[in-house]
Design an enzyme around this catalytic site. Structure first.
Site: not given
Length: 347
Positions: A53, A242
């Protein structure tokens, strides 16, 4: 905040885990620290990261996420208050900047991966050390079936466990887990551990959401019987659940910031249609689509902890607040009805 014991370990973790893969790309170090502070204020004690990451993976940014967590740990003095999880990258021809492209799960590579993660995290030990994806050929990251034609040389599971055992004995890691694994993989890890007296995996970090319930087709039973806790990642399907991309196709987020080739499974037409139906269901019952998706995931018996990520404190608050929502039997039935018609389109 509820807590649970993670698998067959002695780790007590919050049932919500803070995912951090935006730190260092979509979030600055200061924003990362604010998220970490807020998560702890809300009772979250579980932090997940990875040497790969932030996303999307690039040589220029690799390691920034762990580094941001490390500076926060040093500044806050909260190391003993958190369960810290990170992951070692598996084989990848596309990320040659990680250990010169030799990123696999043999003893040499795992030792190097752990040492560099410890340095960036500014800690002496990692509570949960996970294998980010299998060394062997396996159907992952949107592959819907196993393909024997893709077989390749790989590190044997027993050899990987032996290497992890040495790291546990050295005090550098406490427990081990897998990620993006299959039912066969989980069973083989357990079998080899029991046969050779090696560390048992205590967790599996796999995608699990309203649009990807593939965990329920065999992995759920394997993990239940072998006491392996599911850490559910992408519960919002890269933001699709979402409904922000349905409302505004140009909304800021991973699916518009990064090339579509990086996450094609979340761009399938069936995913978009399923997300539209779930959004309509949520709004018809006075919820946001985010609340519906997370409340469902939080309620599932097979989930030990749900990994949530955010790029703002407002998003993080909504994600955590969804823990208080209880879905009615009618809503659950409607969810299952949509799932029956559009089954795991993001698998």
């Amino acid at each position: 905040m509820k807590t649970t014991t993670l698998g067959a370990s002695n780790l007590t973790v919050s049932t919500i885990c803070l995912g951090t893969m935006t730190f260092g790309e979509q979030n600055t170090e200061a924003e990362a620290h604010s998220q970490l502070d807020y998560a702890l204020e809300r009772g979250i004690n579980f932090i997940d990261t990875a040497e790969m990451y932030p996303v999307m993976p690039r040589a220029e940014t690799q390691g920034r996420t762990e580094a941001a967590i490390g500076t926060w740990l040093k500044k806050s003095g909260k190391r003993k208050d958190v369960v810290l999880a990170t992951k070692a990258a598996g084989p990848s021809r596309g990320m040659r900047w990680i250990r010169n492209g030799e990123n696999d799960f043999d003893a040499k590579n795992l030792r190097a991966a752990v040492e560099t993660s410890l340095q960036r995290l500014q800690t002496d030990y990692i509570d949960l050390y996970q294998l980010h994806w299998p060394s062997r050929n396996a159907p992952i990251f949107g592959q819907t079936s196993f393909d024997p034609q893709k077989e390749r040389p790989h590190v044997a599971i027993e050899d990987t466990l032996a290497a992890l055992d040495e790291l546990i004995k050295a005090g550098k890691i406490r427990h081990v887990g897998v990620s993006n694994e299959t039912a066969w993989g989980v069973c083989e890890f357990i079998k080899q551990a029991e046969a050779k007296g090696l560390p048992r995996i205590v967790s599996i970090q796999n995608a699990y959401s309203l649009v990807n319930r593939s965990f329920e087709t065999g992995l759920d039973e394997a993990c239940y019987r072998d006491n392996v806790g599911l850490l559910a990642y992408s519960p919002l399907a890269f933001g699709q659940l979402t409904a922000k991309y349905l409302d505004d196709p140009k909304a800021a987020g991973r699916l518009t910031l990064f090339p579509p080739t990086w996450s094609p499974r979340y761009l399938r037409p069936a995913v978009m249609e399923a997300c539209r139906r779930y959004a309509e269901l949520a709004r018809a019952h006075g919820m946001t689509p985010t609340q519906l998706a997370l409340a469902w995931c939080y309620s599932r018996w097979c989930v030990a902890s749900t990994i949530i990520g955010a790029t703002s404190l407002g998003q993080l608050k909504e994600n955590i607040d969804a823990l208080s929502i209880r879905l009615s039997d009618d809503v659950i039935a409607a969810i299952d009805g949509i799932h029956a018609q559009i089954t795991s389109p993001a698998q």
